[in-house]
Design an enzyme around this catalytic site. Structure first.
Site, PDB file in Angstrom:
ATOM      1  N   LYS A 155       3.860   8.737 -10.133  1.00 42.52           N
ATOM      2  CA  LYS A 155       3.727   7.680  -9.119  1.00 42.52           C
ATOM      3  C   LYS A 155       4.409   6.467  -9.718  1.00 42.52           C
ATOM      4  O   LYS A 155       3.944   5.897 -10.703  1.00 42.52           O
ATOM      5  CB  LYS A 155       2.244   7.401  -8.843  1.00 42.52           C
TER       6      LYS A 155
ATOM      7  N   THR B 171      -6.171   0.411  -5.692  1.00 48.27           N
ATOM      8  CA  THR B 171      -6.656   0.003  -4.368  1.00 48.27           C
ATOM      9  C   THR B 171      -8.141   0.337  -4.186  1.00 48.27           C
ATOM     10  O   THR B 171      -8.847  -0.322  -3.432  1.00 48.27           O
ATOM     11  CB  THR B 171      -5.798   0.708  -3.286  1.00 48.27           C
TER      12      THR B 171
ATOM     13  N   ASP C 259       4.979  -0.492  -1.528  1.00 46.84           N
ATOM     14  CA  ASP C 259       5.166  -0.296  -0.085  1.00 46.84           C
ATOM     15  C   ASP C 259       6.330  -1.160   0.425  1.00 46.84           C
ATOM     16  O   ASP C 259       7.015  -0.790   1.373  1.00 46.84           O
ATOM     17  CB  ASP C 259       3.896  -0.679   0.686  1.00 46.84           C
ATOM     18  N   GLU C 260       6.521  -2.321  -0.223  1.00 53.10           N
ATOM     19  CA  GLU C 260       7.565  -3.242   0.222  1.00 53.10           C
ATOM     20  C   GLU C 260       8.967  -2.718  -0.124  1.00 53.10           C
ATOM     21  O   GLU C 260       9.971  -3.285   0.303  1.00 53.10           O
ATOM     22  CB  GLU C 260       7.340  -4.656  -0.348  1.00 53.10           C
TER      23      GLU C 260
ATOM     24  N   TYR D 261       0.526   8.150 -13.411  1.00 53.40           N
ATOM     25  CA  TYR D 261       0.471   6.865 -12.687  1.00 53.40           C
ATOM     26  C   TYR D 261       1.139   5.814 -13.573  1.00 53.40           C
ATOM     27  O   TYR D 261       0.564   5.341 -14.547  1.00 53.40           O
ATOM     28  CB  TYR D 261      -0.999   6.525 -12.391  1.00 53.40           C
TER      29      TYR D 261
HETATM   30  C1  NAY Z   1      -3.114   2.388  -6.276  1.00 54.66           C
HETATM   31  O1  NAY Z   1      -3.386   2.914  -7.356  1.00 54.66           O
HETATM   32  O2  NAY Z   1      -3.974   2.192  -5.431  1.00 54.66           O
HETATM   33  C2  NAY Z   1      -1.746   1.970  -6.075  1.00 54.66           C
HETATM   34  O3  NAY Z   1      -1.063   1.673  -7.028  1.00 54.66           O
HETATM   35  C3  NAY Z   1      -1.187   1.953  -4.703  1.00 54.66           C
HETATM   36  C4  NAY Z   1       0.071   1.180  -4.686  1.00 54.66           C
HETATM   37  C5  NAY Z   1      -0.229  -0.285  -4.502  1.00 54.66           C
HETATM   38  N1  NAY Z   1      -0.264  -0.927  -5.789  1.00 54.66           N
HETATM   39  C6  NAY Z   1      -1.234  -1.790  -6.120  1.00 54.66           C
HETATM   40  C7  NAY Z   1      -1.233  -2.260  -7.527  1.00 54.66           C
HETATM   41  O4  NAY Z   1      -2.065  -2.189  -5.335  1.00 54.66           O
HETATM   42  O5  NAY Z   1       0.538  -0.244  -2.326  1.00 54.66           O
HETATM   43  C8  NAY Z   1       0.796  -0.850  -3.560  1.00 54.66           C
HETATM   44  C9  NAY Z   1       0.726  -2.371  -3.412  1.00 54.66           C
HETATM   45  O6  NAY Z   1      -0.588  -2.774  -3.120  1.00 54.66           O
HETATM   46  C10 NAY Z   1       1.631  -2.842  -2.289  1.00 54.66           C
HETATM   47  O7  NAY Z   1       2.927  -2.376  -2.492  1.00 54.66           O
HETATM   48  C11 NAY Z   1       1.631  -4.383  -2.181  1.00 54.66           C
HETATM   49  O8  NAY Z   1       2.308  -4.957  -3.274  1.00 54.66           O
END
Ligand code: NAY
Length: 291
Positions: A164, A48, A190-191, A136
């Site tokens: 994670k 993110t 998150d879903e 991770y």
């Molecule tokens: C990160 O490293 O920021 C994450 O993995 C946070 C988790 C998110 N995964 C990604 C690949 O963005 O919040 C999730 C994800 O965006 C959310 O579930 C929507 O699919």
């Protein structure tokens, strides 16, 4: 030592139009997560955060800004993993000196490293620091998957305190919970917060919590209190929102939703697309619909 359990926002990256890091934007996003969202923690330098597109100096600067802004108000976990192991080792030492609570490292990607190489990577990062590490695990982006036996091998290092888990395989999640009752499992989708919480996770780390923290907290608390139908109703709304966000461009739309709340969240880093007028209009519609 700080308890690492709880809900974390995966800290967004914030960039100016020329692609430079926006310190002002980052500070505002961090404050919003502490003061408004009341998160338990921030996961700094993850997907993110658009981290894998950044230079070592930029990563360090973001770690510094996050610590300087958050101080000890919130748990800070730094994602230091990189396909460049020397960089990961350097970043791990860097955040230890800054006083972060824990580190995390993505499984090394791109080259098809075998398990021994991946194991070596974690051992090398941990050799130089006295910090707790959360693996991770995100096979859909890295292509790296582990069996329970392989997790067992990684977890032999006492500094590795958890994972994670960004994976939709709930059979594996259930096996992990049963096999490793003392390791921390953070849900990364998150879903799927509700089913993951029912299976006994210790926390969750997500991008959409930057804007949807209130609903995420309700789902998490209700599911832990075994109020499943109430939690499910909120997960349904949350997943309508997440579907709309994903359709419009994940990280950009979250930043545009923050903009609607007066936060100068900034742009995404190239090669991610710049915001189009259509994307901005759609983000405003999403904001009106859900907030
Ligand atoms: C990160 O490293 O920021 C994450 O993995 C946070 C988790 C998110 N995964 C990604 C690949 O963005 O919040 C999730 C994800 O965006 C959310 O579930 C929507 O699919």
């Amino acid at each position: 030592m700080r308890d690492l359990r709880g809900l974390y926002s995966a800290l967004l990256g914030s960039f100016n139009e020329d692609g430079s890091v926006s310190e002002k934007g980052l500070r505002q996003i961090i404050r919003h997560n502490i003061d408004h969202n009341k998160m338990d923690g921030l996961y700094v330098g993850g997907s993110t955060g658009e981290n894998f597109m950044l230079s070592t100096d930029e990563k360090k600067r973001i770690f510094e800004i996050a610590k300087d802004e958050a101080k000890d108000d919130i748990t800070l976990m730094a994602q230091v993993g990189s396909v460049n192991l020397k960089e990961s080792i350097e970043l791990a030492k860097f955040v230890e000196d800054l006083g972060y609570d824990a580190i995390s490292a993505v499984t090394p990607f791109y080259y098809k490293f075998d398990f021994d190489e991946v194991h070596h990577y974690y051992e090398r990062i941990l050799e130089g620091v006295d910090m707790r590490m959360v693996i991770y695990f995100i096979p859909f982006l890295t292509g790296v998957n582990f069996s329970i036996e392989q997790f067992k091998t990684l977890f032999e290092n006492k500094k590795i305190v958890g994972v994670k888990f960004t994976q939709g395989d709930f059979y594996l999640l259930e096996r992990m919970r049963k096999t490793f009752p003392d390791k921390l499992i953070f849900a990364g989708f998150d879903e799927m917060l509700l089913p993951a919480t029912v299976l006994g996770i210790d926390g969750a780390i997500g991008s959409t919590y930057n804007v949807n923290a209130e609903r995420a907290r309700q789902i998490y608390d209700l599911a832990r209190a075994e109020k499943i139908s109430e939690a499910r109703a909120i997960q349904h709304v949350t997943n309508d929102l997440i579907t709309d966000i994903l359709d419009n461009g994940l990280y950009g739309t979250i930043k545009l939703l923050l903009e609607e709340q007066g936060i100068e969240a900034g742009c995404c880093r190239e090669p991610m697309k710049p915001y189009t007028p259509e994307m901005r209009t759609r983000a405003k519609e999403i904001y009106k619909k859900y907030f």
